[in-house]
Design a protein around this motif. Structure first.
Motif, PDB file in Angstrom:
ATOM      1  N   LEU A 190       0.850  -1.183   0.000  1.00 52.92           N
ATOM      2  CA  LEU A 190       0.000   0.000   0.000  1.00 52.92           C
ATOM      3  C   LEU A 190       0.883   1.229   0.000  1.00 52.92           C
ATOM      4  O   LEU A 190       2.084   1.155   0.202  1.00 52.92           O
ATOM      5  N   GLY A 191       0.253   2.381  -0.284  1.00 55.04           N
ATOM      6  CA  GLY A 191       1.018   3.611  -0.343  1.00 55.04           C
ATOM      7  C   GLY A 191       0.649   4.427  -1.572  1.00 55.04           C
ATOM      8  O   GLY A 191      -0.367   4.180  -2.224  1.00 55.04           O
ATOM      9  N   THR A 192       1.485   5.396  -1.908  1.00 55.43           N
ATOM     10  CA  THR A 192       1.291   6.245  -3.079  1.00 55.43           C
ATOM     11  C   THR A 192       2.315   5.811  -4.120  1.00 55.43           C
ATOM     12  O   THR A 192       3.523   5.920  -3.876  1.00 55.43           O
ATOM     13  N   PRO A 193       1.874   5.286  -5.278  1.00 50.34           N
ATOM     14  CA  PRO A 193       2.776   4.605  -6.222  1.00 50.34           C
ATOM     15  C   PRO A 193       4.069   5.350  -6.551  1.00 50.34           C
ATOM     16  O   PRO A 193       5.141   4.751  -6.571  1.00 50.34           O
ATOM     17  N   GLU A 194       3.973   6.674  -6.776  1.00 51.76           N
ATOM     18  CA  GLU A 194       5.167   7.443  -7.164  1.00 51.76           C
ATOM     19  C   GLU A 194       6.236   7.459  -6.076  1.00 51.76           C
ATOM     20  O   GLU A 194       7.402   7.760  -6.344  1.00 51.76           O
ATOM     21  N   PHE A 195       5.833   7.156  -4.841  1.00 51.90           N
ATOM     22  CA  PHE A 195       6.748   7.254  -3.704  1.00 51.90           C
ATOM     23  C   PHE A 195       7.074   5.889  -3.096  1.00 51.90           C
ATOM     24  O   PHE A 195       7.747   5.816  -2.086  1.00 51.90           O
ATOM     25  N   MET A 196       6.582   4.821  -3.725  1.00 48.84           N
ATOM     26  CA  MET A 196       6.745   3.483  -3.155  1.00 48.84           C
ATOM     27  C   MET A 196       8.048   2.826  -3.591  1.00 48.84           C
ATOM     28  O   MET A 196       8.356   2.763  -4.781  1.00 48.84           O
ATOM     29  N   ALA A 197       8.788   2.334  -2.619  1.00 50.58           N
ATOM     30  CA  ALA A 197      10.066   1.666  -2.889  1.00 50.58           C
ATOM     31  C   ALA A 197       9.826   0.348  -3.630  1.00 50.58           C
ATOM     32  O   ALA A 197       8.787  -0.294  -3.437  1.00 50.58           O
ATOM     33  N   PRO A 198      10.785  -0.074  -4.472  1.00 50.15           N
ATOM     34  CA  PRO A 198      10.586  -1.310  -5.245  1.00 50.15           C
ATOM     35  C   PRO A 198      10.327  -2.536  -4.382  1.00 50.15           C
ATOM     36  O   PRO A 198       9.519  -3.390  -4.747  1.00 50.15           O
ATOM     37  N   GLU A 199      10.967  -2.619  -3.203  1.00 48.85           N
ATOM     38  CA  GLU A 199      10.784  -3.826  -2.381  1.00 48.85           C
ATOM     39  C   GLU A 199       9.378  -3.919  -1.781  1.00 48.85           C
ATOM     40  O   GLU A 199       8.955  -4.988  -1.339  1.00 48.85           O
ATOM     41  N   LEU A 200       8.636  -2.783  -1.795  1.00 48.91           N
ATOM     42  CA  LEU A 200       7.253  -2.824  -1.327  1.00 48.91           C
ATOM     43  C   LEU A 200       6.433  -3.802  -2.169  1.00 48.91           C
ATOM     44  O   LEU A 200       5.577  -4.514  -1.670  1.00 48.91           O
ATOM     45  N   TYR A 201       6.726  -3.809  -3.469  1.00 50.33           N
ATOM     46  CA  TYR A 201       5.984  -4.684  -4.383  1.00 50.33           C
ATOM     47  C   TYR A 201       6.309  -6.163  -4.147  1.00 50.33           C
ATOM     48  O   TYR A 201       5.543  -7.034  -4.527  1.00 50.33           O
ATOM     49  N   ASP A 202       7.449  -6.423  -3.550  1.00 49.56           N
ATOM     50  CA  ASP A 202       7.821  -7.814  -3.231  1.00 49.56           C
ATOM     51  C   ASP A 202       7.192  -8.278  -1.923  1.00 49.56           C
ATOM     52  O   ASP A 202       7.370  -9.429  -1.517  1.00 49.56           O
ATOM     53  N   GLU A 203       6.490  -7.344  -1.252  1.00 51.79           N
ATOM     54  CA  GLU A 203       5.787  -7.648  -0.004  1.00 51.79           C
ATOM     55  C   GLU A 203       6.703  -8.126   1.127  1.00 51.79           C
ATOM     56  O   GLU A 203       6.299  -8.905   1.973  1.00 51.79           O
ATOM     57  N   HIS A 204       7.947  -7.676   1.082  1.00 54.29           N
ATOM     58  CA  HIS A 204       8.835  -7.960   2.209  1.00 54.29           C
ATOM     59  C   HIS A 204       9.783  -6.770   2.337  1.00 54.29           C
ATOM     60  O   HIS A 204      10.661  -6.578   1.502  1.00 54.29           O
ATOM     61  N   TYR A 205       9.574  -5.977   3.374  1.00 53.13           N
ATOM     62  CA  TYR A 205      10.311  -4.715   3.448  1.00 53.13           C
ATOM     63  C   TYR A 205      10.462  -4.282   4.894  1.00 53.13           C
ATOM     64  O   TYR A 205       9.837  -4.831   5.804  1.00 53.13           O
ATOM     65  N   THR A 206      11.300  -3.267   5.086  1.00 50.24           N
ATOM     66  CA  THR A 206      11.560  -2.717   6.415  1.00 50.24           C
ATOM     67  C   THR A 206      11.268  -1.216   6.406  1.00 50.24           C
ATOM     68  O   THR A 206      10.782  -0.671   5.408  1.00 50.24           O
ATOM     69  N   GLU A 207      11.629  -0.558   7.512  1.00 52.47           N
ATOM     70  CA  GLU A 207      11.411   0.888   7.608  1.00 52.47           C
ATOM     71  C   GLU A 207      12.191   1.676   6.559  1.00 52.47           C
ATOM     72  O   GLU A 207      11.934   2.864   6.336  1.00 52.47           O
ATOM     73  N   LEU A 208      13.137   1.032   5.879  1.00 49.63           N
ATOM     74  CA  LEU A 208      13.912   1.735   4.847  1.00 49.63           C
ATOM     75  C   LEU A 208      13.056   2.141   3.651  1.00 49.63           C
ATOM     76  O   LEU A 208      13.478   2.971   2.839  1.00 49.63           O
ATOM     77  N   ILE A 209      11.821   1.591   3.546  1.00 45.50           N
ATOM     78  CA  ILE A 209      10.931   2.083   2.473  1.00 45.50           C
ATOM     79  C   ILE A 209      10.584   3.552   2.708  1.00 45.50           C
ATOM     80  O   ILE A 209      10.355   4.301   1.755  1.00 45.50           O
ATOM     81  N   ASP A 210      10.539   3.970   3.988  1.00 46.14           N
ATOM     82  CA  ASP A 210      10.252   5.377   4.293  1.00 46.14           C
ATOM     83  C   ASP A 210      11.396   6.283   3.839  1.00 46.14           C
ATOM     84  O   ASP A 210      11.166   7.443   3.480  1.00 46.14           O
TER      85      ASP A 210
END
Length: 294
Positions: A190-210
């Motif tokens: 989830l999130g705003t696509p233009e601001f979403m880190a690539p690993e978000l799409y892999d559904e395994h991520y940490t606070e580094l997406i922020d």
């Protein structure tokens, strides 16, 4: 608590259209902002004598989505537990059973969100942009070092708010935030696509997406352009992000130091610094804490 002058019929006074159960907070008709989930109105705290924001969610819109209602309550409980200069404060919340609304009172930032503020004030020094971005980082560092760790997951310039008279910047809209355990990992997309880190799409991520989203915020602040605005749909954004193609706006960043800083923030997760590390970056050498007016 009743106000000193409770006569709302006085021609000079602005009438409240709604008052909270305690009688302390009164809501005006003026809308400060509106999103997919909630509306935010100008309001007044009669006890402290200050203007506040009255956030209202119509729960009937989510009657068939109990998970969303749970998430809204989570946001409110989460906000209530946070105390930091760079995070929007929450003062009170309640559910109005009669109107089926969830209401919560937060501090109000007088100048609206950072996206609107930056568009309005186009002539801004790099030093001012650094001051703003450093305050966002301080908010992220607070969230990420919180026990348990909190990932914002939807950081963008419309979720950052400004007090223009002091230059104070605060992170808000924690509606998509995730509280994660010791492994600091989360799994939903989830999130705003233009601001979403690539690993978000892999559904395994940490606070580094922020941190990735923060880099995109800095890019927008510098260029006045939303990242990946060259793409006309979400699928095209996803394709570029997942294949490592940087937004075209990055080519418009003339200052080599600024570009290098943004690229550090949007690097691959293993190479991406934490908020604490970025706060020590030489990029902020000219911005001391006194300068920030916080």
């Amino acid at each position: 608590m009743p106000s000193v002058n409770p006569d709302q019929s006085d021609k000079d006074s602005e009438p409240f259209v709604e008052v909270d159960p305690t009688g302390r907070y009164g809501r005006y008709t003026e809308l400060l902002g509106s999103g997919a989930v909630k509306k935010v109105y100008r309001a007044f705290d009669q006890e402290e004598g200050i203007e506040v924001a009255w956030n209202q969610v119509k729960l009937r819109n989510f009657s068939d989505d109990p998970a969303m209602i749970d998430r809204l309550y989570s946001e409110v409980r989460l906000l209530r537990s946070l105390t930091n200069n760079s995070i929007i404060s929450l003062y009170s919340f309640w559910r109005d059973e009669e109107h089926n609304t969830l209401n919560f009172i937060t501090e109000v930032c007088t100048s609206g969100n950072l996206r609107e503020y930056r568009k309005k004030h186009r002539q801004v020094s790099m030093k001012a942009l650094k001051k703003w971005s450093k305050q966002i980082l301080k908010g992220l560092n607070y969230l990420h070092s919180h026990e348990p760790c909190i990932i914002h997951r939807d950081l963008n310039c419309s979720n950052v708010f400004v007090n223009g008279n002091t230059g104070q910047v605060k992170v808000g809209d924690l509606g998509l935030a995730a509280i994660v355990g010791k492994n600091h990992s989360a799994h939903s997309i989830l999130g705003t696509p233009e601001f979403m880190a690539p690993e978000l799409y892999d559904e395994h991520y940490t606070e580094l997406i922020d941190i990735y989203s923060f880099g995109m915020c800095v890019l927008e602040m510098v260029t006045l352009e939303i990242p990946y605005s060259e793409c006309d749909n979400v699928a095209k954004i996803y394709k570029k992000v997942s294949s490592g193609v940087k937004p075209q706006a990055l080519d418009k960043v003339r200052d080599a130091d600024v570009r290098a800083f943004i690229e550090r923030c949007i690097a691959q997760p293993g190479e991406r610094p934490s908020a604490a590390e970025l706060l020590k970056d030489p990029f902020y050498d000219e911005v001391d804490d006194y300068d920030e007016n916080v």
